[in-house]
Motif scaffolding. Structure first.
Motif, PDB file in Angstrom:
ATOM      1  N   ALA A 285       2.628 100.643  -6.506  1.00 24.11           N
ATOM      2  CA  ALA A 285       2.540  99.195  -6.726  1.00 24.11           C
ATOM      3  C   ALA A 285       3.830  98.511  -6.259  1.00 24.11           C
ATOM      4  O   ALA A 285       3.801  97.477  -5.583  1.00 24.11           O
ATOM      5  N   ILE A 286       4.974  99.123  -6.580  1.00 22.89           N
ATOM      6  CA  ILE A 286       6.260  98.516  -6.214  1.00 22.89           C
ATOM      7  C   ILE A 286       6.439  98.556  -4.694  1.00 22.89           C
ATOM      8  O   ILE A 286       6.962  97.609  -4.094  1.00 22.89           O
ATOM      9  N   GLU A 287       5.964  99.620  -4.082  1.00 25.96           N
ATOM     10  CA  GLU A 287       6.042  99.687  -2.613  1.00 25.96           C
ATOM     11  C   GLU A 287       5.238  98.530  -1.992  1.00 25.96           C
ATOM     12  O   GLU A 287       5.696  97.849  -1.080  1.00 25.96           O
ATOM     13  N   PHE A 288       4.035  98.322  -2.529  1.00 26.15           N
ATOM     14  CA  PHE A 288       3.172  97.245  -2.021  1.00 26.15           C
ATOM     15  C   PHE A 288       3.835  95.878  -2.235  1.00 26.15           C
ATOM     16  O   PHE A 288       3.889  95.028  -1.342  1.00 26.15           O
ATOM     17  N   ILE A 293       6.610  91.144  -0.243  1.00 24.52           N
ATOM     18  CA  ILE A 293       7.658  90.113  -0.371  1.00 24.52           C
ATOM     19  C   ILE A 293       8.496  90.053   0.914  1.00 24.52           C
ATOM     20  O   ILE A 293       8.795  88.969   1.423  1.00 24.52           O
ATOM     21  N   SER A 294       8.851  91.231   1.459  1.00 26.95           N
ATOM     22  CA  SER A 294       9.643  91.234   2.707  1.00 26.95           C
ATOM     23  C   SER A 294       8.904  90.478   3.815  1.00 26.95           C
ATOM     24  O   SER A 294       9.495  89.688   4.549  1.00 26.95           O
ATOM     25  N   LYS A 295       7.594  90.750   3.917  1.00 33.30           N
ATOM     26  CA  LYS A 295       6.809  90.076   4.964  1.00 33.30           C
ATOM     27  C   LYS A 295       6.739  88.571   4.703  1.00 33.30           C
ATOM     28  O   LYS A 295       6.867  87.755   5.624  1.00 33.30           O
ATOM     29  N   LEU A 296       6.553  88.199   3.435  1.00 35.39           N
ATOM     30  CA  LEU A 296       6.479  86.766   3.100  1.00 35.39           C
ATOM     31  C   LEU A 296       7.790  86.083   3.465  1.00 35.39           C
ATOM     32  O   LEU A 296       7.810  84.981   4.023  1.00 35.39           O
ATOM     33  N   GLU A 297       8.895  86.758   3.166  1.00 38.17           N
ATOM     34  CA  GLU A 297      10.220  86.176   3.455  1.00 38.17           C
ATOM     35  C   GLU A 297      10.432  86.010   4.958  1.00 38.17           C
ATOM     36  O   GLU A 297      11.160  85.132   5.393  1.00 38.17           O
ATOM     37  N   ARG A 298       9.793  86.892   5.752  1.00 37.20           N
ATOM     38  CA  ARG A 298       9.923  86.780   7.218  1.00 37.20           C
ATOM     39  C   ARG A 298       8.874  85.838   7.801  1.00 37.20           C
ATOM     40  O   ARG A 298       8.770  85.690   9.012  1.00 37.20           O
ATOM     41  N   GLY A 299       8.052  85.289   6.917  1.00 37.31           N
ATOM     42  CA  GLY A 299       7.025  84.343   7.371  1.00 37.31           C
ATOM     43  C   GLY A 299       5.839  85.027   8.021  1.00 37.31           C
ATOM     44  O   GLY A 299       5.081  84.404   8.776  1.00 37.31           O
ATOM     45  N   GLU A 300       5.646  86.323   7.714  1.00 37.51           N
ATOM     46  CA  GLU A 300       4.530  87.059   8.322  1.00 37.51           C
ATOM     47  C   GLU A 300       3.277  86.973   7.457  1.00 37.51           C
ATOM     48  O   GLU A 300       3.343  86.649   6.275  1.00 37.51           O
ATOM     49  N   THR A 301       2.143  87.320   8.073  1.00 39.36           N
ATOM     50  CA  THR A 301       0.869  87.317   7.348  1.00 39.36           C
ATOM     51  C   THR A 301       0.818  88.543   6.428  1.00 39.36           C
ATOM     52  O   THR A 301       1.247  89.623   6.818  1.00 39.36           O
ATOM     53  N   VAL A 302       0.291  88.349   5.228  1.00 36.42           N
ATOM     54  CA  VAL A 302       0.181  89.473   4.288  1.00 36.42           C
ATOM     55  C   VAL A 302      -1.264  89.562   3.794  1.00 36.42           C
ATOM     56  O   VAL A 302      -2.020  88.601   3.899  1.00 36.42           O
ATOM     57  N   SER A 303      -1.610  90.708   3.231  1.00 34.61           N
ATOM     58  CA  SER A 303      -2.933  90.794   2.606  1.00 34.61           C
ATOM     59  C   SER A 303      -2.745  90.894   1.098  1.00 34.61           C
ATOM     60  O   SER A 303      -1.632  91.122   0.615  1.00 34.61           O
ATOM     61  N   GLY A 304      -3.822  90.699   0.381  1.00 25.40           N
ATOM     62  CA  GLY A 304      -3.747  90.773  -1.081  1.00 25.40           C
ATOM     63  C   GLY A 304      -3.731  89.404  -1.738  1.00 25.40           C
ATOM     64  O   GLY A 304      -3.684  89.320  -2.960  1.00 25.40           O
TER      65      GLY A 304
END
Ligand SMILES: NC(=O)c1ccc[n+]([C@@H]2O[C@H](COP(=O)([O-])OP(=O)(O)OC[C@H]3O[C@@H](n4cnc5c(N)ncnc54)[C@H](O)[C@@H]3O)[C@@H](O)[C@H]2O)c1
Ligand SMILES: O=C(O)[C@H](O)CO
Length: 312
Positions: A285-288, A293-304
């Motif tokens: 869960a923490i890995e996910f 969060i890293s992707k969100l901070e870079r402005g990338e698309t995320v799933s979930g």
């Protein structure tokens, strides 16, 4: 960056330490009543309303796959989380393999007639029963999302015909896909083992009722791994009584813990577990969460991300 954490039963110290290790540059703290200090993200399960109310967060992570509880809280406390704050849920994070183990072991239990042999054993009877055919044991999975599709794949190598039902058609090798209310009847026709992995939404509450059960194959089996409110318990009991349904394996219930006077406890053809089909595993869960969060901070698309209007 600051993260606040709240879970009513998890070991907060363990989680906070593990989160700090995974994201050393982030300040992670357990939220306690009265903590109004700013935060960027919140990791929650059944959070108190005041934890989230009025906060300008970049995102909230539910610490489970189902978001019915937090969406229920939001509907009664509309100010709890502004509409533009994204809500995320855990996708798989180790729950897929747990669901596979649960489903495969129980389907094999029924297929090899261990339920019948247990009943014979209780009567001290030595009797060999006729084998079931794989072709008579079509497994139908309600919900072909992250968990439903993993369960479907895990049943294929055992030789069972596998089908699934979802909102839109899926392309899963070897699995027959049915989509939408108009194809529900065809999906049910011939389904011998029904496994429920739908989310709890206004459209799916009470779906497993008398009308649905009547459309299953004769002497069918029902496995509920999603939410108790999907099943109309009185209708399931009636279907067990009539013999239409031969057995049920239930992990979730409308009222949890299941009240002591509920007739499901004593029913000889109902097996149950106390909402343990799939646990939230901290490492995965923490890995996910840290990855998202890293992707969100870079402005990338995320799933979930949860569609709050759709309800899952
Ligand atoms: N018992 C447990 O321990 C446990 C653990 C984890 C998850 N769960 C439950 O499992 C559920 C499923 O999890 P997931 O991660 O696979 O969810 P998901 O969102 O990935 O998949 C949901 C599936 O249901 C389908 N669906 C939704 N509404 C529908 C409708 N009205 N008609 C037809 N299909 C519809 C979607 O198309 C999708 O295929 C969770 O919502 C949770 O309630 C239970
Ligand atoms: O949704 C989930 O993750 C589990 O059912 C825990 O409630």
């Amino acid at each position: 960056m600051d993260i606040i954490f709240y879970h009513p039963s998890f070991n907060s110290d363990y989680w906070i330490n593990a989160l700090r290790k995974a994201m050393p540059q982030v300040h992670v703290r357990a939220w306690t009543a009265g903590d109004n200090a700013p935060a960027d993200y919140a990791l929650v399960w059944h959070p108190p309303v005041e934890m989230l109310k009025g906060r300008k967060l970049k995102g909230v992570f539910a610490l489970g796959a189902g978001v019915d509880a937090i969406l229920g809280q939001l509907s009664t406390n509309p100010g709890m989380l502004a509409d533009d704050i994204p809500l995320f849920r855990l996708e798989d994070t180790g729950m897929g393999s747990q669901m596979q183990e649960y489903a495969v072991s129980q389907v094999l239990h029924w297929f090899r007639r261990f339920d019948d042999y247990q009943a014979l054993k209780l009567q001290s009877r030595w009797q060999q029963l006729e084998e079931y055919e794989h072709t008579d044991f079509t497994v139908g999975i309600l919900g072909a999302g992250v968990l439903g599709s993993k369960v479907a794949e895990s049943l294929l190598p055992w030789g069972f015909p596998v089908r699934c039902w979802s909102r839109s058609r899926k392309s899963l090798p070897g699995i027959q896909s049915f989509a939408g209310p108009e194809e529900l009847g065809d999906f049910l026709q011939g389904t011998r083992v029904l496994i429920n992995l739908l989310p709890n939404t206004p459209e799916t509450v009470g779906l497993i009722n008398q009308s649905l059960l009547n459309q299953l194959a004769e002497h069918s089996y029902v496995m509920n791994l999603a939410r108790g409110v999907h099943v109309v318990e009185a209708d399931l009991l009636a279907a067990l009584e009539s013999g239409k349904v031969k057995g049920a394996m239930l992990d979730v219930f409308s009222h949890e813990p299941l009240p002591a006077d509920n007739p499901l406890w004593a029913h000889p053809r109902v097996a149950m577990t106390p909402h343990i089909a799939a646990f939230t595993r901290p490492t995965e869960a923490i890995e996910f969460i840290s990855h998202t969060i890293s992707k969100l901070e870079r402005g990338e698309t995320v799933s979930g991300r949860v569609d709050r209007v759709r309800g899952y």
